[in-house]
Design an enzyme around this catalytic site. Sequence first.
Site, mmCIF file in Angstrom:
data_model
loop_
_atom_site.group_PDB
_atom_site.id
_atom_site.type_symbol
_atom_site.label_atom_id
_atom_site.label_comp_id
_atom_site.label_asym_id
_atom_site.label_seq_id
_atom_site.Cartn_x
_atom_site.Cartn_y
_atom_site.Cartn_z
ATOM 1 N N ASP A 110 3.646 7.624 -10.280
ATOM 2 C CA ASP A 110 3.149 8.731 -9.462
ATOM 3 C C ASP A 110 4.415 9.339 -8.853
ATOM 4 O O ASP A 110 5.015 8.766 -7.950
ATOM 5 C CB ASP A 110 2.173 8.219 -8.396
ATOM 6 C CG ASP A 110 1.059 9.223 -8.122
ATOM 7 O OD1 ASP A 110 1.283 10.425 -8.356
ATOM 8 O OD2 ASP A 110 -0.025 8.805 -7.675
ATOM 9 N N LYS A 158 0.807 11.947 -11.497
ATOM 10 C CA LYS A 158 0.984 10.770 -12.347
ATOM 11 C C LYS A 158 1.625 11.169 -13.674
ATOM 12 O O LYS A 158 1.149 12.077 -14.346
ATOM 13 C CB LYS A 158 -0.359 10.121 -12.619
ATOM 14 C CG LYS A 158 -1.025 9.615 -11.357
ATOM 15 C CD LYS A 158 -2.386 9.047 -11.680
ATOM 16 C CE LYS A 158 -3.133 8.687 -10.414
ATOM 17 N NZ LYS A 158 -3.569 9.877 -9.651
ATOM 18 N N CYS A 185 0.809 -1.227 0.000
ATOM 19 C CA CYS A 185 0.000 0.000 0.000
ATOM 20 C C CYS A 185 0.842 1.277 0.000
ATOM 21 O O CYS A 185 1.759 1.431 0.795
ATOM 22 C CB CYS A 185 -0.912 0.012 1.232
ATOM 23 S SG CYS A 185 -1.949 1.488 1.294
ATOM 24 N N ASP A 200 5.313 2.583 -5.671
ATOM 25 C CA ASP A 200 5.771 3.807 -5.011
ATOM 26 C C ASP A 200 6.898 3.532 -4.013
ATOM 27 O O ASP A 200 7.300 2.396 -3.808
ATOM 28 C CB ASP A 200 4.599 4.476 -4.286
ATOM 29 C CG ASP A 200 3.619 5.086 -5.269
ATOM 30 O OD1 ASP A 200 4.069 5.650 -6.274
ATOM 31 O OD2 ASP A 200 2.402 4.995 -5.022
HETATM 32 C C1 LIG Z 1 -4.706 9.909 -8.986
HETATM 33 C C2 LIG Z 1 -5.193 11.165 -8.429
HETATM 34 C C3 LIG Z 1 -6.322 11.796 -8.964
HETATM 35 C C4 LIG Z 1 -7.086 11.227 -10.133
HETATM 36 O O1 LIG Z 1 -6.299 11.270 -11.282
HETATM 37 P P1 LIG Z 1 -6.843 10.723 -12.682
HETATM 38 O O2 LIG Z 1 -5.624 10.740 -13.565
HETATM 39 O O3 LIG Z 1 -7.898 11.682 -13.148
HETATM 40 O O4 LIG Z 1 -7.390 9.373 -12.467
HETATM 41 C C5 LIG Z 1 -6.716 12.980 -8.414
HETATM 42 N N1 LIG Z 1 -6.033 13.544 -7.383
HETATM 43 C C6 LIG Z 1 -4.935 12.969 -6.860
HETATM 44 C C7 LIG Z 1 -4.231 13.638 -5.758
HETATM 45 C C8 LIG Z 1 -4.482 11.750 -7.361
HETATM 46 O O5 LIG Z 1 -3.406 11.168 -6.827
HETATM 47 S S1 SF4 Z 2 -3.752 -0.433 -1.504
HETATM 48 FE FE1 SF4 Z 2 -3.890 0.477 0.570
HETATM 49 S S2 SF4 Z 2 -5.722 1.752 0.511
HETATM 50 FE FE2 SF4 Z 2 -5.855 0.347 -1.237
HETATM 51 S S3 SF4 Z 2 -7.032 -1.405 -0.472
HETATM 52 FE FE3 SF4 Z 2 -4.874 -1.896 -0.214
HETATM 53 S S4 SF4 Z 2 -4.412 -1.258 1.895
HETATM 54 FE FE4 SF4 Z 2 -6.323 -0.246 1.313
#
Ligand SMILES: *Cc1c(COP(=O)(O)O)cnc(C)c1O
Ligand code: SF4
Length: 360
Positions: A321, A328, A123, A284
Amino acid sequence: MEKRAERWNDWKWQFSHRITTSGQLKGVIPLDEAERGDIDKCLEHFRMAITPYYASLIDPSDPNDPIRMQAVPSPRELTPSEDDMGDPLGEEHDSPVPFVVHRYPDRVLLLVTFQCSMYCRHCTRRRAVGEEDKIIPERALQRALDYIRSRPEIRDVLISGGDPLTMSTAKLEHIVSSVRAIEHVEVIRIGTRVPVVLPMRVDEELLSMLRKYHPIWINTHFNHPREVTPEAKRACEAIVDAGIPLGNQSVLLRGINDDAETMRELLLKLVKMRVRPYYLYQCDLSQGIGHFRTRVEEGVEILKSLTGRISGFAVPKFVIDAPDGGGKIPIQHDYVLKKDDREVLLENWKGETYRYPQPK
Ligand SMILES: *Cc1c(COP(=O)(O)O)cnc(C)c1O
Ligand code: SF4
């Protein structure tokens, strides 16, 4: 395993019978004393919770089982790498009010809970997620809604966490309906891993509630073809049948899905149940997950090998990211070999070269 428990298909039973200690885990997979000790050490830093359903997908005889690796702590989590970060995505920096991350012009992330039904070992938000079973307090929710209301440019609200579908339907409806009441919000998105780890949560009560607040979009998080079970398929199809477009965000994980054949099988299984692959994330820099990271070129190669060979809509966008809140960033094989005022030299999916003349 209590596979035949009478309430197996009751999501509240699944949730309250999650495996959270090494002792309970020993009932599912063989563990010697040393392994139990390692797990207990990990649990001092990062908690574990595995639904009986998700645990039943583990092959107990395989220490490198891809389900197990996502759910069961590994002593490698305790060997931090020098690149590890507490808040790898710099979300605190982009948070104008608590529980809101506003990074892109027209959309925000609204973090409504830190609870999940299964705590993924990989996560990104593990620093906050699972620390405590905290859901957003009403006053903080009102403050977050005030912020969204005050920003007419916000047209897309992404309700995430943690996993919003671990909340009661009534609590979730309170949040969704409050966001829907804001006139300039066009789209509401929910991020959830429930179809993968707790598919019985997708019931008629939930879907008939969500249907009232369209347009709703959902993104889920399948990482491996073995997660596509009849139960998961039923949940995904029910979501789509409720008129909710369902996307998938996978994380590229070493030893789990970092080969083209596994990825291909996953993507084809997803589109077969009408789930649209959306993003494939480079792993990440969260604490203690360095052992899941792959080299960036590997993800690029995997997607290059699939592009052109399977339906275009089955191929997700590969993104990093960026650390420190860069957002992203899509990366892919460079199909442009050369470009000048006269022409562009291109490589196709088979590696053949083509010329496209620029307009004069
Ligand atoms: C991933 C993310 C989104 C959504 O991004 P999309 O490219 O539109 O899916 C929005 N805000 C944050 C902070 C994010 O990390
Ligand atoms: S990646 Fe993190 S936030 Fe998403 S389901 Fe798994 S534990 Fe929960």
